[in-house]
Each structure stands twice: as structure tokens, then as C-alpha cells.
Design an enzyme around this catalytic site. Structure first.
Site, PDB file in Angstrom:
ATOM      1  N   LYS A   1       0.820  -1.221   0.000  1.00  0.00           N
ATOM      2  CA  LYS A   1       0.000   0.000   0.000  1.00  0.00           C
ATOM      3  C   LYS A   1       0.848   1.264   0.000  1.00  0.00           C
ATOM      4  CE  LYS A   1      -3.975  -2.241   2.137  1.00  0.00           C
ATOM      5  NZ  LYS A   1      -3.340  -3.521   2.491  1.00  0.00           N
TER       6      LYS A   1
HETATM    7  O1  LIG Z   1      -9.473  -2.799   1.640  1.00  0.00           O
HETATM    8  C1  LIG Z   1      -8.605  -3.584   2.002  1.00  0.00           C
HETATM    9  C2  LIG Z   1      -7.340  -3.608   1.456  1.00  0.00           C
HETATM   10  C3  LIG Z   1      -6.444  -4.554   1.861  1.00  0.00           C
HETATM   11  N1  LIG Z   1      -6.760  -5.474   2.795  1.00  0.00           N
HETATM   12  C4  LIG Z   1      -5.729  -6.476   3.190  1.00  0.00           C
HETATM   13  O2  LIG Z   1      -6.188  -7.773   2.830  1.00  0.00           O
HETATM   14  C5  LIG Z   1      -5.863  -8.710   3.863  1.00  0.00           C
HETATM   15  C6  LIG Z   1      -7.163  -9.245   4.444  1.00  0.00           C
HETATM   16  O3  LIG Z   1      -6.901 -10.243   5.404  1.00  0.00           O
HETATM   17  P1  LIG Z   1      -8.062 -11.170   6.018  1.00  0.00           P
HETATM   18  O4  LIG Z   1      -7.356 -12.014   7.016  1.00  0.00           O
HETATM   19  O5  LIG Z   1      -8.621 -12.013   4.875  1.00  0.00           O
HETATM   20  O6  LIG Z   1      -9.082 -10.282   6.620  1.00  0.00           O
HETATM   21  C7  LIG Z   1      -5.005  -7.960   4.869  1.00  0.00           C
HETATM   22  O7  LIG Z   1      -3.650  -8.140   4.505  1.00  0.00           O
HETATM   23  C8  LIG Z   1      -5.411  -6.522   4.668  1.00  0.00           C
HETATM   24  O8  LIG Z   1      -4.359  -5.626   4.990  1.00  0.00           O
HETATM   25  C9  LIG Z   1      -8.005  -5.461   3.349  1.00  0.00           C
HETATM   26  O9  LIG Z   1      -8.357  -6.302   4.213  1.00  0.00           O
HETATM   27  N2  LIG Z   1      -8.910  -4.516   2.930  1.00  0.00           N
END
Ligand SMILES: O=c1ccn([C@@H]2O[C@H](COP(=O)(O)O)[C@@H](O)[C@H]2O)c(=O)[nH]1
Length: 296
Positions: free
Chosen positions: A101
Site C-alpha cells: 500500500k
Molecule cells: O481494503 C482492504 C485492502 C487490503 N486489505 C488487506 O487484505 C488482507 C485481508 O486479510 P483477512 O485475514 O482475509 O481479513 C489484509 O492483509 C489486509 O491488509 C483489506 O483487508 N482490505
């Protein structure tokens, strides 16, 4: 200029999706997951965790998405673990999206975009970027991506509940999120960067935004947790990365409700798959369950 052998990320992603289904699995070594897996919350535990996920899933899902924060928290040795894993995952056939990001003024974005150059020690296929300094500040990264066959996913409507506070704000009659989607859509057109050598016309021959046809190399992030789809994706011509499934409450039914079936969506899951570890077969089974549900 586009390197002659640089196959655009959008095309490579479309091929991976055709082969393996659309799932992206995030590699997020949370402290709690390391402990649940019987590992230590240190560099050794981080390495073992990462090795097991790469062994289980590289080449089995469309994308692997290591979350940089969980490596950075272990300092330079943590970043070294990430670097080795990225190299190994790509050698095993994975497409790697580094979830870092990044977002800064254009001259600094130019340096972040070096992650997309093949000569970078941690070269990746695509990078997540933040448009908070204005989508135009990301142009240098998009330029590098186009030249080296890399991709970018730009945060537009994020999965966290606070996202709308800024992303719904309007300027010139369009929401901030819509400005982001429209800017990314422009990157996906052949006439962006007029004056540069023309890109391979075949790369732009069919950009209907559906898998099976070529999709652009520039995508947006739109959460699977949104109550409704409040951005118009018609002009995007590229993929949508949809986080928020499983641990954040989103489901495959939410993906259908938000995106229907006519869009190139890459659903991404981290904890819901990683909770199945450390057994490699169990990790594969968890990813396969998502892939089957997505394909059903
Ligand atoms: O809008 C967003 C952007 C990035 N993320 C990232 O995706 C994963 C989600 O992890 P889970 O364990 O499936 O919840 C995480 O690395 C976030 O930083 C997001 O969730 N939402």
C-alpha cells in the site's frame, strides 16, 4: 518503453485465473497465527510459516499476496524472509502481489515502482498502492508497471468500515473512490502516455473486463464487505481485488451481490485459509474450498 518480452500483468493474471480459478490468498503471518501454528513470534517462526504457505499454494491459486507489514515488524531480517519467499514463490509459478500500500509524491512513487522491475532483488508481479496524494501522483508507478509488464492495485473502496469517511467525499460531482476508478481506467487505455512508444495493440484488443478476454494490468481494491457497490466500474477495464472475505465477514454471496458475474474479480482471503495451517494438505484444502465455492 515496453520491454519486448514483458507480458502484461493483466494477461498473465487472466491466464492464471483460467488455469487455477480467481482466488488470491494473502500471506499474513499475524503473531496469533504463528503461535497457533506452534511457531515462535520471531524470524525463525516467520520463515517456517512463509515456507509452508508457499509450498502449499504457489502455483495453486491465481495470486499470492504477502502482507508486507507482518514482515516489516521483524525488521530487516523479516524483510529478508519476505524477499526469499517472493523469489521462491515466483520460481514455483506463483504470481505475487506485494501488499505494501505505497503512496507518495510522484518522484518517490517512481522509486517504490522499482519493485516491478525484473532486476529488483524482491521483484514482484504487482503492488498495492494508495491514492491519497492524488491518483496522478501514482502515474510514475503506472508508467514503470506498463514498461516492465507489472500491475498495480489502487485502493478505491476499502473493506474496512471507516473507508467511506474519505472515499465517499465528493469533488466535482464524483466521489473520491470514483475519481480513483476513473484514473485507473485511463491507465488501461492504449492512448494513455501519448508520446511513448505505442504498446502492443494485441494487449488492448479486447478489454471487456471479463476473464477469458484480456484485462488491463491496472486494478482497484473494492471490499467484499460493502453494503452496496457505490462506484461505477464500467470504465475500469481491469481487475478488481476484493478483500474482506471470511474473517471480515464477507462471503461469496456478497461478491455476487456486489459484482455480479460480468466482471474480472479476484477475491482475496488471508486468515480464513491460514487458520487451516500448519498442515500443507489442510491449507490446500481450505484454498480449494474457496475456489470451489467461487466457481459454483
Ligand atoms: O481494503 C482492504 C485492502 C487490503 N486489505 C488487506 O487484505 C488482507 C485481508 O486479510 P483477512 O485475514 O482475509 O481479513 C489484509 O492483509 C489486509 O491488509 C483489506 O483487508 N482490505
Amino acid at each position: 518503453m515496453t520491454a519486448p518480452d514483458a507480458v502484461p500483468f493483466g494477461r498473465r493474471l487472466a491466464e492464471a485465473v483460467a488455469d487455477r480459478g480467481p482466488l488470491c490468498v494473502g500471506i499474513d503471518p499475524h503473531r496469533s497465527l504463528l503461535l497457533d501454528w506452534g511457531l515462535t513470534d520471531d524470524v525463525d517462526g516467520l520463515r517456517r510459516f512463509t515456507d509452508l504457505v508457499v509450498e502449499a499454494l504457489a502455483g495453486r491459486v491465481a495470486l499470492l499476496k504477502p502482507q508486507s507489514a507482518f514482515y516489516e515488524r521483524h525488521g530487516s531480517r523479516g524483510i529478508a524472509v519476505l524477499e526469499e519467499a517472493v523469489v521462491r514463490a515466483r520460481a514455483a509459478g506463483a504470481l505475487v502481489l506485494l501488499d505494501a500500500k505505497r503512496g507518495d509524491i510522484g518522484s518517490t512513487m517512481d522509486a517504490y515502482a522499482d519493485y516491478l522491475r525484473p532486476e529488483h532483488p524482491m521483484a514482484v508481479d504487482a503492488l498495492t498502492v494508495s491514492p491519497f496524494l492524488g491518483p496522478g501522483s501514482l502515474d510514475p508507478a503506472a508508467r514503470t508497471a506498463r514498461a516492465s509488464g507489472g500491475g498495480l492495485f489502487v485502493l478505491a473502496r476499502t473493506s474496512n468500515p471507516e473507508g467511506g469517511e474519505v472515499q465517499h467525499a465528493t469533488a466535482g460531482g464524483r466521489s473520491v473512490a470514483q475519481h480513483v476508478v476513473d484514473a485507473v481506467g485511463r491507465w488501461n487505455t492504449p492512448d494513455w502516455l501519448v508520446g511513448d512508444p505505442a504498446p502492443d495493440p494485441a494487449a488492448f484488443a479486447d478489454q471487456q473486463g471479463r476473464w477469458g478476454a484480456f484485462t488491463g494490468s491496472f486494478g482497484v481494491v473494492v471490499g467484499a464487505t460493502l453494503p452496496e457497490l457505490d462506484v461505477d466500474l464500467a470504465g475500469l477495464r481491469g481487475p478488481v481485488l476484493a478483500p474482506g472475505l471470511g474473517a471480515q465477514g464477507g462471503s461469496v454471496a456478497d461478491l455476487r451481490r456486489l459484482f455480479g458475474s460480468g466482471r474480472a474479480v479476484v477475491p482475496t482471503v488471508s486468515r480464513d485459509v491460514l487458520n487451516a495451517g500448519p498442515d500443507v494438505a489442510a491449507l490446500r484444502a481450505a484454498a480449494d474450498r474457496w475456489t470451489a465455492e467461487l466457481g459454483a
